[in-house]
Design a protein around this motif. Structure first.
Motif, mmCIF file in Angstrom:
data_model
loop_
_atom_site.group_PDB
_atom_site.id
_atom_site.type_symbol
_atom_site.label_atom_id
_atom_site.label_comp_id
_atom_site.label_asym_id
_atom_site.label_seq_id
_atom_site.Cartn_x
_atom_site.Cartn_y
_atom_site.Cartn_z
ATOM 1 N N GLU A 45 67.069 57.057 25.077
ATOM 2 C CA GLU A 45 65.638 57.696 25.189
ATOM 3 C C GLU A 45 65.307 57.875 26.593
ATOM 4 O OE1 GLU A 45 62.778 56.321 22.902
ATOM 5 O OE2 GLU A 45 63.531 56.902 20.955
ATOM 6 N N ARG A 46 65.801 56.831 27.359
ATOM 7 C CA ARG A 46 65.548 56.649 28.860
ATOM 8 C C ARG A 46 66.673 57.364 29.420
ATOM 9 N NH1 ARG A 46 61.423 56.468 30.357
ATOM 10 N NH2 ARG A 46 62.151 55.432 32.583
ATOM 11 N N SER A 47 67.562 57.749 29.047
ATOM 12 C CA SER A 47 68.851 58.445 29.721
ATOM 13 C C SER A 47 68.374 59.671 30.253
ATOM 14 C CB SER A 47 69.874 58.835 28.747
ATOM 15 O OG SER A 47 69.842 59.543 27.842
ATOM 16 N N ALA A 48 67.618 60.568 29.641
ATOM 17 C CA ALA A 48 67.176 61.732 30.440
ATOM 18 C C ALA A 48 66.705 61.594 31.761
ATOM 19 C CB ALA A 48 66.311 62.563 29.561
ATOM 20 N N ALA A 49 65.576 60.434 31.828
ATOM 21 C CA ALA A 49 65.051 60.088 33.017
ATOM 22 C C ALA A 49 65.987 59.507 34.290
ATOM 23 C CB ALA A 49 63.722 59.137 32.738
ATOM 24 N N ALA A 50 66.978 58.737 33.574
ATOM 25 C CA ALA A 50 68.002 58.411 34.426
ATOM 26 C C ALA A 50 68.914 59.456 35.202
ATOM 27 C CB ALA A 50 68.978 57.294 33.590
ATOM 28 N N GLN A 51 69.251 60.553 34.204
ATOM 29 C CA GLN A 51 70.042 61.699 34.765
ATOM 30 C C GLN A 51 69.120 62.657 35.691
ATOM 31 O OE1 GLN A 51 72.885 62.356 34.347
ATOM 32 N NE2 GLN A 51 73.063 60.652 33.049
ATOM 33 N N LYS A 52 67.703 62.490 35.395
ATOM 34 C CA LYS A 52 66.750 63.265 36.462
ATOM 35 C C LYS A 52 66.896 62.405 37.888
ATOM 36 C CE LYS A 52 62.087 64.320 37.153
ATOM 37 N NZ LYS A 52 60.681 64.407 36.460
ATOM 38 N N LEU A 53 66.641 61.174 37.723
ATOM 39 C CA LEU A 53 66.506 60.328 38.879
ATOM 40 C C LEU A 53 67.981 60.313 39.645
ATOM 41 C CD1 LEU A 53 65.072 58.256 40.669
ATOM 42 C CD2 LEU A 53 65.876 56.330 39.113
ATOM 43 N N LEU A 54 69.004 60.215 39.048
ATOM 44 C CA LEU A 54 70.529 60.328 39.559
ATOM 45 C C LEU A 54 70.642 61.694 40.164
ATOM 46 C CD1 LEU A 54 72.839 58.701 37.135
ATOM 47 C CD2 LEU A 54 72.200 58.078 39.272
ATOM 48 N N GLU A 55 69.791 62.703 39.608
ATOM 49 C CA GLU A 55 70.242 64.158 40.484
ATOM 50 C C GLU A 55 69.251 64.072 41.657
ATOM 51 O OE1 GLU A 55 71.769 67.508 41.037
ATOM 52 O OE2 GLU A 55 72.128 66.173 39.295
ATOM 53 N N ARG A 56 68.256 63.559 41.830
ATOM 54 C CA ARG A 56 67.206 63.180 43.011
ATOM 55 C C ARG A 56 67.929 62.738 43.882
ATOM 56 N NH1 ARG A 56 61.213 62.015 42.307
ATOM 57 N NH2 ARG A 56 61.413 62.608 44.593
ATOM 58 N N MET A 57 68.619 61.499 43.223
ATOM 59 C CA MET A 57 69.517 60.451 44.515
ATOM 60 C C MET A 57 70.574 61.619 45.043
ATOM 61 S SD MET A 57 69.126 57.110 42.467
ATOM 62 C CE MET A 57 69.490 55.779 43.929
ATOM 63 N N ARG A 58 71.413 62.206 44.424
ATOM 64 C CA ARG A 58 72.172 63.078 44.815
ATOM 65 C C ARG A 58 72.019 63.965 45.968
ATOM 66 N NH1 ARG A 58 74.116 63.024 39.211
ATOM 67 N NH2 ARG A 58 75.771 61.396 38.900
ATOM 68 N N GLU A 59 70.826 64.678 45.615
ATOM 69 C CA GLU A 59 70.274 65.763 46.513
ATOM 70 C C GLU A 59 69.913 64.962 47.869
ATOM 71 O OE1 GLU A 59 67.019 67.715 44.449
ATOM 72 O OE2 GLU A 59 68.040 68.179 42.972
ATOM 73 N N ALA A 60 69.198 63.642 47.539
ATOM 74 C CA ALA A 60 68.847 63.054 48.886
ATOM 75 C C ALA A 60 70.105 62.600 49.706
ATOM 76 C CB ALA A 60 68.061 61.771 48.570
ATOM 77 N N ARG A 61 71.323 62.369 49.061
ATOM 78 C CA ARG A 61 72.373 62.091 49.842
ATOM 79 C C ARG A 61 73.224 63.109 50.577
ATOM 80 N NH1 ARG A 61 77.402 59.556 46.541
ATOM 81 N NH2 ARG A 61 76.010 60.654 44.774
ATOM 82 N N ASN A 62 73.089 64.382 49.893
ATOM 83 C CA ASN A 62 73.509 65.654 50.357
ATOM 84 C C ASN A 62 72.603 66.134 51.340
ATOM 85 O OD1 ASN A 62 75.817 65.562 48.578
ATOM 86 N ND2 ASN A 62 74.781 66.764 47.014
ATOM 87 N N ASN A 63 71.345 65.919 51.370
ATOM 88 C CA ASN A 63 70.491 66.205 52.484
ATOM 89 C C ASN A 63 69.754 65.051 53.024
ATOM 90 O OD1 ASN A 63 68.869 67.948 54.295
ATOM 91 N ND2 ASN A 63 67.675 68.941 52.281
ATOM 92 N N PRO A 64 70.341 64.274 53.914
ATOM 93 C CA PRO A 64 69.628 62.897 54.321
ATOM 94 C C PRO A 64 68.607 63.457 55.202
ATOM 95 C CG PRO A 64 71.722 63.259 55.245
ATOM 96 C CD PRO A 64 71.637 64.363 54.136
#
Length: 104
Positions: A45-64
């Protein structure tokens, strides 16, 4: 006559006790499997929140340049929620499988 009765008994009695323990252990395995399924469901059930968090982290890596670490708090809260689920489960297990130590 007594020896003829005790020798087979010494072989059969440990085998009977071991087989009864095996039956008890197998019934316990079914219960453990059910608890594991429930735990997997809670974490899934927590996997959706994990995916959302990973997406935010990827965006941060692409736009530091635009990242101020705003996802760090969310990451800590996510890790804490997963740890709380696991700690609650461990607490349940410690109550269920507590062993009493007797003084000799």
């Amino acid at each position: 006559v007594l020896t003829a009765l005790l020798v087979p008994l010494t072989a059969l009695l440990p085998a009977a006790v071991a087989s009864l323990n095996g039956v008890r252990f197998q019934s316990e395995c079914d219960r453990l499997a059910e608890r594991s399924k429930v735990m997997a469901g809670l974490l899934f059930e927590r996997s959706a929140a994990a995916q959302k968090l990973l997406e935010r982290m990827r965006e941060a890596r692409n736009n530091p340049d635009g990242d101020e670490g705003g996802w760090a708090t969310e990451g800590l809260l996510f890790a804490e929620s997963c740890a709380r689920i696991m700690a609650d489960e461990v607490a349940d297990w410690s109550v269920l499988y507590s062993k009493n130590v007797f003084d000799v």
